[in-house]
Structure formats: structure tokens, C-alpha cells
Motif scaffolding. Structure first.
Motif, short mmCIF file in Angstrom:
data_model
loop_
_atom_site.label_atom_id
_atom_site.label_comp_id
_atom_site.label_asym_id
_atom_site.label_seq_id
_atom_site.Cartn_x
_atom_site.Cartn_y
_atom_site.Cartn_z
N SER A 166 0.83 -1.18 0.05
CA SER A 166 -0.09 0.06 -0.07
C SER A 166 0.85 1.15 0.07
CB SER A 166 -0.77 0.08 1.38
OG SER A 166 -1.84 -1.03 0.94
N ARG A 214 2.52 1.70 -3.56
CA ARG A 214 1.39 2.39 -4.37
C ARG A 214 1.01 3.67 -4.28
NH1 ARG A 214 -1.68 -3.20 -3.50
NH2 ARG A 214 -0.50 -4.63 -4.80
N SER A 215 0.53 4.06 -3.25
CA SER A 215 0.27 5.37 -2.92
C SER A 215 1.22 6.41 -2.87
CB SER A 215 0.05 5.40 -1.34
OG SER A 215 0.76 4.94 -0.46
N GLY A 231 2.14 6.69 -6.60
CA GLY A 231 1.19 7.44 -7.78
C GLY A 231 1.08 8.95 -7.28
N LYS A 240 -2.60 0.12 -10.67
CA LYS A 240 -3.09 0.54 -9.49
C LYS A 240 -2.38 1.92 -9.33
CE LYS A 240 -3.41 -4.08 -7.71
NZ LYS A 240 -3.62 -4.51 -9.23
N ILE A 244 -4.20 5.76 -8.73
CA ILE A 244 -3.77 6.77 -7.69
C ILE A 244 -3.43 8.10 -8.32
CG2 ILE A 244 -2.23 6.96 -5.62
CD1 ILE A 244 -2.48 3.89 -5.35
N SER A 251 -4.93 11.89 -7.67
CA SER A 251 -4.10 12.94 -6.89
C SER A 251 -3.68 13.86 -7.85
CB SER A 251 -2.98 12.37 -6.42
OG SER A 251 -3.21 11.18 -5.51
N CYS A 270 -5.42 10.24 -2.60
CA CYS A 270 -4.67 9.05 -2.99
C CYS A 270 -4.89 7.84 -2.18
CB CYS A 270 -3.01 9.45 -2.97
SG CYS A 270 -2.15 8.90 -1.66
N ALA A 285 -8.28 6.59 -3.61
CA ALA A 285 -7.85 5.81 -4.81
C ALA A 285 -7.31 4.56 -4.49
CB ALA A 285 -7.16 6.77 -5.80
N LEU A 286 -6.21 4.53 -3.47
CA LEU A 286 -5.62 3.36 -3.12
C LEU A 286 -6.77 2.31 -2.80
CD1 LEU A 286 -2.94 1.75 -2.24
CD2 LEU A 286 -3.38 2.78 -0.15
#
Length: 260
Positions: free
Chosen positions: A65, A68-69, A72, A127, A131, A135, A192, A195-196
Motif C-alpha cells: 500500500s 502504490r500510494s 502514484g 493501480k 492513484i 491525485s 490518493c 484511490a488506493l
């Protein structure tokens, strides 16, 4: 001096709401006022988090997590701030690009998720893309707004003293627009995380969003609430990181002003 910066009463007042919330949350299922099968008490949620940590699953989900966050959001910051500064600095570029951006801005990130999967596959790329898309827009719009709202008196004063375009941009426009830019970045940090969750609930096999959804499907309710709680902690951590960057950027801006 110490009481000025550390005020115990304020700390107690700030913590009181959280303490009361946790106490009420613990009491409702324990007293049978709410079905414990649907609302696990915080003690059970904490126990679930500890079990996830002991098994190593927590770190796998947390790492996925965070990667990815931050990926992005990082791409969104670079592209959103860069494009916003260019559009604010070059009026002709804004007139050319703005109509197509307004069209894309109205398109939900979730609506585009099938498109991202089609082009980028079911892996990490799609993914991170969703994000990024969620954002990007608050950063772009806040940056553009910040450049537009730079005090013209500052610009005219710098020009009257013979400042060139490069000096004007770096020492006047960018520092003056930075509060608005960071407002957009902090807002994007919240977007973000939202969206995650959506990205990890579709076609993922790791991450806190996947943990939350999968736990609900197999009726492991304490783990579900653990995932929700950990997502909130990640959101707070991202916000704290952005706040730290904002403070450091503000110190740099103050130093630049004193040096000028």
C-alpha cells in the motif's frame, strides 16, 4: 518558555475525543448493545493487528500500500506542479491545454480503471495509474491558481529593479505560489488514499484495501476493521510526511527571502 510550546491541557483536550470514541467503541459490543460479530471492539482489532504482524502478513500488505500510494502521489506531484507552473507562466500554453484538461478532469478515476487495466494490465501499473489520476487534479489546479494569484505588485517591483524572467520565476512567482501548491498536495494526499482503497479492492492480492475486502468476504471482522484502521494510519502518515515537506520548503523560502 516551556509552557508556551508544551501545554498539557491542550494535549489532554486533543486526546479526549479519541479516548471517548475508543471507550464507546469498546463498550457497545461488550455490553451487547451492538452485535460483536458486526462491530469488533478495539481490543479485538488490536489483537488481529498483532497476529497479522506476527505472521508477516501485515508488513506485506503495508509495504504494498505504501509503495502504490507514494509512487502514484509522487508522479502526480512532479507532473501536476510542473504542468501547473508552465500553464500559469505561459498564458498561451494554458489556452491551448486547458480545454482538454477540463474534459479529462470531469472523468472519474474509478470510471477509467477498466481503461488502465486494458493498457497497463492487472499489475502494479494500473493501480499506480488510478492513484496518480485521482491525485493529479488538485495539485494541478492549486498550482495554477497559486501562480495566477501572485501579487502583481511583487512582479512589477522585481521587474522595475531589472529582474530577469528566470529570477522572477524562481524568487518571486514560485515562493508566492508555494502555499497554494502545498494546499493542493495535502489535498491530493487524502485523495490518493481513497484511490488506493479502490485500486486494491479490484484485482489485487496484497495491500490494506485487499486485506479489508478479503476479510469481509471470509467474515474475519476484526481483520476487516484492522485494515480500515491501518488505512487511516497510512493516511495520517502520508499527511505528516507532506506537512514535514511543507515546513522544510517554507524554511527554504524564508531563507531565500532573507538572502535576497
Amino acid at each position: 518558555m516551556s509552557t508556551r510550546f508544551f501545554r498539557p491541557r491542550r494535549v489532554v483536550e486533543s486526546s479526549l475525543g479519541i479516548v471517548l470514541f475508543l471507550a464507546l467503541w469498546e463498550a457497545l459490543p461488550r455490553l451487547g448493545l451492538v452485535n460483536a460479530g458486526y462491530l469488533s471492539p478495539p481490543s479485538a482489532v488490536l489483537e488481529s493487528i498483532m497476529e497479522l504482524a506476527r505472521s508477516g502478513a501485515l508488513w506485506k500488505h503495508l509495504q504494498a500500500s505504501l509503495w502504490r500510494s507514494l509512487a502514484g502521489l509522487g508522479i502526480a506531484i512532479v507532473s501536476g506542479v510542473g504542468l501547473g507552473l508552465l500553464m500559469g507562466w505561459f498564458a498561451r500554453l494554458e489556452r491551448i491545454v486547458d480545454p482538454i484538461l477540463q474534459l479529462f478532469r470531469q472523468t472519474s478515476a474509478l470510471a477509467l480503471f477498466p481503461v488502465f487495466i486494458l493498457f497497463l494490465g492487472i499489475g502494479e501499473g494500473s493501480k499506480i495509474a488510478i492513484i496518480f489520476w485521482a491525485s493529479f487534479w488538485p495539485i494541478l489546479l492549486s498550482t495554477l491558481s497559486g501562480v495566477r494569484q501572485v501579487d502583481t505588485l511583487l512582479v512589477q517591483s522585481a521587474l522595475s529593479m531589472g529582474a530577469g524572467k528566470r529570477f522572477l520565476f524562481l524568487n518571486v512567482v514560485l515562493p508566492a505560489a508555494s502555499p497554494s501548491i502545498f494546499t493542493g498536495i495535502r489535498l491530493a494526499g487524502a485523495y490518493c488514499i481513497t484511490a488506493l482503497v479502490a485500486a486494491e479492492m479490484i484485482g489485487a492480492h496484497s495491500g490494506l484495501g485487499f486485506l479489508t475486502l478479503n476479510s469481509q468476504e471470509v467474515f474475519q471482522i476484526p481483520s476487516m476493521y484492522a485494515g480500515i484502521l491501518l488505512l487511516a494510519v497510512v493516511g495520517l502518515a502520508v499527511n505528516a510526511l507532506l506537512a514535514l515537506l511543507e515546513r522544510r520548503f517554507t524554511r527554504w523560502r524564508r531563507g531565500l527571502k532573507h538572502g535576497a
